[in-house]
Write a protein that holds these residues in place. Structure first.
Motif, PDB file in Angstrom:
ATOM      1  N   PHE A 159      11.448 -25.672  64.643  1.00 54.65           N
ATOM      2  CA  PHE A 159      10.135 -25.494  65.259  1.00 54.65           C
ATOM      3  C   PHE A 159      10.125 -26.240  66.586  1.00 54.65           C
ATOM      4  O   PHE A 159      10.514 -27.404  66.667  1.00 54.65           O
ATOM      5  N   TYR A 160       9.690 -25.536  67.649  1.00 58.88           N
ATOM      6  CA  TYR A 160       9.596 -26.134  68.977  1.00 58.88           C
ATOM      7  C   TYR A 160       8.130 -26.327  69.365  1.00 58.88           C
ATOM      8  O   TYR A 160       7.297 -25.447  69.137  1.00 58.88           O
ATOM      9  N   THR A 161       7.846 -27.455  69.975  1.00 57.31           N
ATOM     10  CA  THR A 161       6.509 -27.713  70.493  1.00 57.31           C
ATOM     11  C   THR A 161       6.638 -28.622  71.703  1.00 57.31           C
ATOM     12  O   THR A 161       7.732 -29.100  72.032  1.00 57.31           O
ATOM     13  N   CYS A 162       5.530 -28.846  72.409  1.00 57.90           N
ATOM     14  CA  CYS A 162       5.545 -29.687  73.606  1.00 57.90           C
ATOM     15  C   CYS A 162       4.458 -30.750  73.537  1.00 57.90           C
ATOM     16  O   CYS A 162       3.341 -30.476  73.103  1.00 57.90           O
ATOM     17  N   ASP A 163       4.808 -31.920  73.958  1.00 58.64           N
ATOM     18  CA  ASP A 163       3.825 -32.947  74.276  1.00 58.64           C
ATOM     19  C   ASP A 163       3.717 -32.919  75.800  1.00 58.64           C
ATOM     20  O   ASP A 163       4.480 -33.581  76.502  1.00 58.64           O
ATOM     21  N   SER A 164       2.799 -32.099  76.306  1.00 56.03           N
ATOM     22  CA  SER A 164       2.777 -31.796  77.733  1.00 56.03           C
ATOM     23  C   SER A 164       2.621 -33.030  78.609  1.00 56.03           C
ATOM     24  O   SER A 164       3.329 -33.187  79.605  1.00 56.03           O
ATOM     25  N   VAL A 165       1.687 -33.907  78.263  1.00 57.81           N
ATOM     26  CA  VAL A 165       1.433 -35.070  79.098  1.00 57.81           C
ATOM     27  C   VAL A 165       2.640 -36.000  79.157  1.00 57.81           C
ATOM     28  O   VAL A 165       2.956 -36.574  80.208  1.00 57.81           O
ATOM     29  N   GLU A 166       3.345 -36.129  78.050  1.00 57.83           N
ATOM     30  CA  GLU A 166       4.541 -36.973  78.014  1.00 57.83           C
ATOM     31  C   GLU A 166       5.759 -36.280  78.611  1.00 57.83           C
ATOM     32  O   GLU A 166       6.842 -36.867  78.706  1.00 57.83           O
ATOM     33  N   GLN A 167       5.595 -35.006  79.002  1.00 56.42           N
ATOM     34  CA  GLN A 167       6.663 -34.218  79.633  1.00 56.42           C
ATOM     35  C   GLN A 167       7.895 -34.115  78.733  1.00 56.42           C
ATOM     36  O   GLN A 167       9.030 -34.248  79.183  1.00 56.42           O
ATOM     37  N   GLU A 168       7.641 -33.826  77.458  1.00 57.90           N
ATOM     38  CA  GLU A 168       8.717 -33.707  76.489  1.00 57.90           C
ATOM     39  C   GLU A 168       8.634 -32.378  75.734  1.00 57.90           C
ATOM     40  O   GLU A 168       7.559 -31.993  75.265  1.00 57.90           O
ATOM     41  N   VAL A 169       9.766 -31.683  75.632  1.00 60.10           N
ATOM     42  CA  VAL A 169       9.898 -30.525  74.764  1.00 60.10           C
ATOM     43  C   VAL A 169      10.535 -31.032  73.468  1.00 60.10           C
ATOM     44  O   VAL A 169      11.599 -31.644  73.498  1.00 60.10           O
ATOM     45  N   LEU A 170       9.859 -30.789  72.347  1.00 57.35           N
ATOM     46  CA  LEU A 170      10.280 -31.361  71.076  1.00 57.35           C
ATOM     47  C   LEU A 170      10.815 -30.301  70.123  1.00 57.35           C
ATOM     48  O   LEU A 170      10.411 -29.140  70.184  1.00 57.35           O
ATOM     49  N   SER A 171      11.701 -30.709  69.236  1.00 54.81           N
ATOM     50  CA  SER A 171      12.187 -29.829  68.180  1.00 54.81           C
ATOM     51  C   SER A 171      12.079 -30.551  66.845  1.00 54.81           C
ATOM     52  O   SER A 171      12.219 -31.776  66.775  1.00 54.81           O
ATOM     53  N   PHE A 172      11.793 -29.768  65.798  1.00 51.41           N
ATOM     54  CA  PHE A 172      11.700 -30.292  64.436  1.00 51.41           C
ATOM     55  C   PHE A 172      12.459 -29.358  63.500  1.00 51.41           C
ATOM     56  O   PHE A 172      12.522 -28.143  63.733  1.00 51.41           O
ATOM     57  N   GLN A 173      12.992 -29.893  62.428  1.00 49.48           N
ATOM     58  CA  GLN A 173      13.501 -29.053  61.360  1.00 49.48           C
ATOM     59  C   GLN A 173      12.310 -28.475  60.606  1.00 49.48           C
ATOM     60  O   GLN A 173      11.340 -29.192  60.316  1.00 49.48           O
ATOM     61  N   HIS A 174      12.366 -27.176  60.295  1.00 48.83           N
ATOM     62  CA  HIS A 174      11.229 -26.496  59.686  1.00 48.83           C
ATOM     63  C   HIS A 174      11.626 -25.888  58.351  1.00 48.83           C
ATOM     64  O   HIS A 174      12.651 -25.209  58.241  1.00 48.83           O
ATOM     65  N   GLU A 175      10.797 -26.132  57.343  1.00 52.22           N
ATOM     66  CA  GLU A 175      11.012 -25.570  56.010  1.00 52.22           C
ATOM     67  C   GLU A 175      10.136 -24.334  55.855  1.00 52.22           C
ATOM     68  O   GLU A 175       8.910 -24.429  55.770  1.00 52.22           O
ATOM     69  N   ILE A 176      10.776 -23.161  55.860  1.00 50.19           N
ATOM     70  CA  ILE A 176      10.018 -21.910  55.789  1.00 50.19           C
ATOM     71  C   ILE A 176       9.257 -21.819  54.471  1.00 50.19           C
ATOM     72  O   ILE A 176       9.775 -22.119  53.417  1.00 50.19           O
ATOM     73  N   GLY A 177       8.023 -21.396  54.542  1.00 50.88           N
ATOM     74  CA  GLY A 177       7.191 -21.242  53.347  1.00 50.88           C
ATOM     75  C   GLY A 177       6.235 -22.390  53.156  1.00 50.88           C
ATOM     76  O   GLY A 177       5.026 -22.194  53.028  1.00 50.88           O
ATOM     77  N   THR A 178       6.758 -23.622  53.192  1.00 43.58           N
ATOM     78  CA  THR A 178       5.884 -24.787  53.006  1.00 43.58           C
ATOM     79  C   THR A 178       5.292 -25.257  54.333  1.00 43.58           C
ATOM     80  O   THR A 178       4.251 -25.909  54.356  1.00 43.58           O
ATOM     81  N   GLY A 179       5.978 -24.952  55.429  1.00 38.35           N
ATOM     82  CA  GLY A 179       5.519 -25.411  56.734  1.00 38.35           C
ATOM     83  C   GLY A 179       5.865 -26.857  57.016  1.00 38.35           C
ATOM     84  O   GLY A 179       5.426 -27.426  58.023  1.00 38.35           O
ATOM     85  N   LYS A 180       6.662 -27.476  56.178  1.00 38.21           N
ATOM     86  CA  LYS A 180       7.026 -28.876  56.367  1.00 38.21           C
ATOM     87  C   LYS A 180       7.938 -29.023  57.572  1.00 38.21           C
ATOM     88  O   LYS A 180       8.906 -28.280  57.733  1.00 38.21           O
ATOM     89  N   VAL A 181       7.624 -29.989  58.448  1.00 38.95           N
ATOM     90  CA  VAL A 181       8.441 -30.257  59.633  1.00 38.95           C
ATOM     91  C   VAL A 181       8.922 -31.701  59.599  1.00 38.95           C
ATOM     92  O   VAL A 181       8.162 -32.618  59.295  1.00 38.95           O
ATOM     93  N   THR A 182      10.201 -31.885  59.892  1.00 39.50           N
ATOM     94  CA  THR A 182      10.815 -33.212  59.851  1.00 39.50           C
ATOM     95  C   THR A 182      11.812 -33.352  61.003  1.00 39.50           C
ATOM     96  O   THR A 182      12.066 -32.398  61.738  1.00 39.50           O
ATOM     97  N   ASP A 183      12.373 -34.542  61.126  1.00 42.40           N
ATOM     98  CA  ASP A 183      13.471 -34.807  62.059  1.00 42.40           C
ATOM     99  C   ASP A 183      13.074 -34.497  63.499  1.00 42.40           C
ATOM    100  O   ASP A 183      13.666 -33.640  64.161  1.00 42.40           O
ATOM    101  N   ARG A 184      12.095 -35.234  64.014  1.00 42.24           N
ATOM    102  CA  ARG A 184      11.629 -35.045  65.384  1.00 42.24           C
ATOM    103  C   ARG A 184      12.712 -35.435  66.378  1.00 42.24           C
ATOM    104  O   ARG A 184      13.314 -36.505  66.281  1.00 42.24           O
TER     105      ARG A 184
END
Length: 294
Positions: A159-184
């Motif tokens: 899963f990819y997301t952005c913290d725009s103000v901090e100017q960071e593109v982030l990635s997380f491990q995503h568990e399909i079905g549960t929506g659990k995200v880990t390992d930022r």
């Protein structure tokens, strides 16, 4: 590789956002958040149409021939044929100063979206997951100032997301079905590019195309965070993008003119327009709310 897109719809949006390609219609939809407008572009004819919305919608998704949208502090369905809107859920726990921002459909068909302080003064933006059975649940992610980018790798494991103000593109491990995200992890930092990461789209090779607000450009990030392609724009504030046309090789880009001075607008008059550019790697077919992708 440098590419220059062309303006295909000079709509002058204050805050153009949420581009959505509809394969069944062959239309590109997007919103102007600040003016509560929905726009439609037909690439076959070049024609555009504008609709008035009852809310300041910020993100769109396909849903059973209609458009699922999040705006203000609610989720609803809009039918462009009748111009009727139906509210589905309200975000009762959100601060009154918050509104929705970016969003996207997860591999399991759930709708992920974020909120932000509309005045951009307090880091109180939150992340949500809305399922087809009407369940709305917060995602266990830290609050940020501006939530942007809700994209997944082709296999759904990242899963990819952005913290725009901090100017960071982030990635997380995503568990399909549960929506659990880990390992930022920080996939990329955009400070040296003089831009703030905004909306994104993933192509069929698993690369993330990301808009850089105030930098007049879009960059293509590999899964390792390296930049291998750059698009320069005639507008300094690209906001989001999506792949469209039958071959999914046209990249449609929304832009904004919010916060720009009159001299800036005089020098960059296409700010707020819809742009398009042909690329050599196709995007992924758009996901639809409530439909899991095999």
């Amino acid at each position: 590789m440098f590419m220059t897109p062309e303006c295909v719809a000079p709509t002058g949006c204050t805050l153009g956002e949420g581009p959505l390609w509809s394969p069944s219609e062959g239309f590109l939809w997007w919103v102007d958040i600040k003016r509560a407008k929905l726009h439609r572009y037909n690439p076959r004819t070049g024609n555009t149409r504008r609709y008035d919305l009852p809310i300041r919608a910020s993100t769109l998704a396909l849903f059973d021939g209609n458009i699922l949208m999040a705006g203000e502090r609610e989720i609803g369905i809009y039918d462009p044929a009748t111009e009727a809107y139906e509210r589905l859920r309200t975000l009762d726990a959100e601060p009154i100063s918050n509104r929705t921002n970016d969003g996207g459909i997860a591999p399991d068909g759930s709708f992920w979206f974020g909120t932000m302080d509309d005045a951009q003064k307090v880091a109180q933006g939150n992340y949500y997951r809305y399922t087809s059975d009407g369940k709305l649940e917060p995602l266990r992610l830290p609050s940020v100032m501006i939530t942007n980018t809700f994209q997944f790798s082709p296999d759904g494991s990242v899963f990819y997301t952005c913290d725009s103000v901090e100017q960071e593109v982030l990635s997380f491990q995503h568990e399909i079905g549960t929506g659990k995200v880990t390992d930022r992890k920080v996939l990329a930092n955009t400070f040296e590019l003089s831009g703030y990461p905004d909306g994104s789209a993933v192509d069929s090779e698993g690369c993330l195309w990301t808009c850089l607000w105030d930098a007049s450009r879009i960059v293509r990030l590999t899964p390792d965070g390296e930049i291998d392609r750059t698009i320069t724009l005639a507008a300094p504030r690209p906001t989001s993008l999506t792949f469209g046309d039958e071959d999914l090789k046209t990249l449609f880009i929304t832009t904004a003119r919010a916060g720009m001075s009159f001299p800036q607008l005089d020098s960059r008059p296409l700010s707020g327009s819809l742009f398009a550019v042909r690329v050599d790697v196709p995007g992924l077919p758009p996901r639809e709310f409530g439909k899991a992708r095999e």
